[in-house]
Design an enzyme around this catalytic site. Structure first.
Site, PDB file in Angstrom:
ATOM      1  N   SER A  47      75.314  93.367 115.988  1.00  0.00           N
ATOM      2  CA  SER A  47      76.573  93.146 116.724  1.00  0.00           C
ATOM      3  C   SER A  47      77.685  92.965 115.698  1.00  0.00           C
ATOM      4  O   SER A  47      77.434  92.398 114.619  1.00  0.00           O
ATOM      5  CB  SER A  47      76.467  91.888 117.584  1.00  0.00           C
ATOM      6  OG  SER A  47      77.752  91.516 118.067  1.00  0.00           O
ATOM      7  N   TYR A  79      74.545  83.047 117.955  1.00  0.00           N
ATOM      8  CA  TYR A  79      74.259  84.459 118.264  1.00  0.00           C
ATOM      9  C   TYR A  79      74.708  85.346 117.088  1.00  0.00           C
ATOM     10  O   TYR A  79      73.967  86.226 116.650  1.00  0.00           O
ATOM     11  CB  TYR A  79      74.996  84.856 119.547  1.00  0.00           C
ATOM     12  CG  TYR A  79      74.991  86.343 119.849  1.00  0.00           C
ATOM     13  CD1 TYR A  79      73.880  86.955 120.434  1.00  0.00           C
ATOM     14  CD2 TYR A  79      76.102  87.141 119.550  1.00  0.00           C
ATOM     15  CE1 TYR A  79      73.880  88.313 120.710  1.00  0.00           C
ATOM     16  CE2 TYR A  79      76.108  88.502 119.828  1.00  0.00           C
ATOM     17  CZ  TYR A  79      74.996  89.086 120.411  1.00  0.00           C
ATOM     18  OH  TYR A  79      75.002  90.431 120.688  1.00  0.00           O
TER      19      TYR A  79
END
Ligand code: NAP
Length: 252
Positions: free
Chosen positions: A147, A161
Site C-alpha cells: 500500500s 496498517y
C-alpha cells in the site's frame, strides 16, 4: 499471459475487491485460479464461476491466511484439484478502525500483522516449496499487495496498517533476491486509495470518494486498475522484473 496453460495461481482474499479483480484478470490471461476467502462463500463461489466462464479451471478455498493448519490444508487441496501452482497473489489484507498509536491494543496489532504479514510469509513459503527449481519445481511468480501507506505512514489513522505494508515491501525485496536464481520472481504492487469495501470494514465507507482531493489524479482507483498491474507482473512480459514495487496510486 498466454504461456500459462495448465498453471495455477492462488489469489488470497479473492471473494471481492482487488483480489476478485486479480482472479478474473489472471483467468483472462490464461491462469487456472484458486479463489481464497474467509467468510463470504457465496461471493467466492461467484468469482470461481466467473473464472470457469472464461474457460479456466477454478476452485474456491476457505482459509484464514493467519491460521497455519487451515493454510496448509488449502495448499493441499490446490495440489490435489488443480494443475501445478506457478503463481501466488498475496492479496488478503485487513485494516482496523481509525486509531492513533497511543490507542493501539496488542490484540489489534496481533490480528493485523498475523493476516497482513505472517499470512503473506506463510503463503509465500508454501508457494516457494512448490515452484522453486531447488525443490524440482518449474518456477513461478509472486505478487504481494502492499500500500502507498507504507510510504506515507498512515498518521492519525492506522500507522499499524502502514507498518504492516512496510514489512511487505521489505519482504518483497528480500524474497525476490533469495529466489531469483530458482526461477521465481517476486514483486509488489502498492495501491493508493482504491474504491473497495475495505474502507467500510475500517468504519469509513465513504473514504475512497471523500479522499479525491488528496490524490493528484483527483479520484480513487478501481480494483481493475490494480489488477492490471498485478497480472502484468505475473506474466511472462515481466520476465526480467523482480524485486520491484509498483505504485498504482494516481500519483499519490
Ligand atoms: P477488501 O475489499 O476488504 O477484500 C478483502 C478480501 O480479503 C476479501 O475477499 C476477504 O474475504 C479476504 N480476507 C480478509 N481477511 C482474510 C484472511 N484472514 N484470510 C484470507 N482472506 C481474507 O480489500 P481490498 O480493498 O480489495 O484490499 C486487498 C488488498 O489490497 C489488501 O492487502 C489491502 O491492504 C490492499 N490495499 C487496498 C487498498 C484500498 O484502498 N482498497 C489500498 C492499498 C492496499 P472474506 O470477505 O470472505 O472474509
Amino acid at each position: 499471459m498466454t504461456s500459462n496453460n495448465a498453471c495455477t495461481v492462488l489469489v488470497t482474499g479473492a471473494s471481492r475487491g482487488i483480489g476478485a479483480a486479480c482472479a478474473l484478470a489472471c483467468a483472462r490471461d490464461g491462469w487456472d485460479v484458486a479463489v481464497n476467502y474467509t467468510r463470504d462463500t457465496a461471493a467466492a463461489e461467484r468469482v470461481a464461476r466467473e473464472v470457469r466462464a472464461l474457460g479456466r479451471r477454478a476452485i474456491h478455498v476457505q482459509a484464514d491466511v493467519a491460521d497455519e493448519p487451515a493454510l496448509l490444508a488449502m495448499f493441499a487441496r490446490i495440489d490435489a484439484e488443480l494443475p501445478p501452482l506457478a503463481g501466488l497473489v498475496n492479496n488478503a489484507g485487513v485494516v482496523d478502525a481509525m486509531a492513533r498509536v497511543d490507542q493501539t491494543s496488542l490484540a489489534r496489532l496481533q490480528r493485523l500483522f498475523a493476516i497482513n504479514v505472517f499470512g503473506a510469509f506463510l503463503c509465500a513459503r508454501e508457494a516457494v516449496k512448490r515452484m522453486s527449481t531447488k525443490y524440482q519445481g518449474q518456477g513461478g511468480a509472486i505478487v504481494n499487495l502492499s500500500s502507498v501507506a507504507a510510504k506515507l505512514g498512515g498518521p492519525g489513522w492506522y500507522v499499524d496498517y502502514a507498518a504492516s505494508k512496510g514489512a511487505i515491501d521489505t519482504f518483497t525485496v528480500g524474497l525476490a533476491r533469495e529466489v531469483a536464481a530458482e526461477g521465481i520472481r517476486v514483486n509488489a504492487v502498492r495501491p493508493g486509495i482504491i474504491d473497495t469495501d475495505i474502507h467500510a470494514s475500517g468504519g469509513q465507507p465513504e473514504r475512497a470518494h471523500q479522499s479525491s482531493a488528496l490524490i493528484p489524479m483527483q479520484r480513487p482507483g478501481t480494483a481493475d486498475e490494480v489488477a492490471a498491474a498485478v497480472v502484468w507482473l505475473m506474466s511472462d512480459a515481466a520476465r526480467y522484473t523482480t524485486g520491484a514495487i509498483l505504485d498504482v496510486s494516481g500519483g499519490r
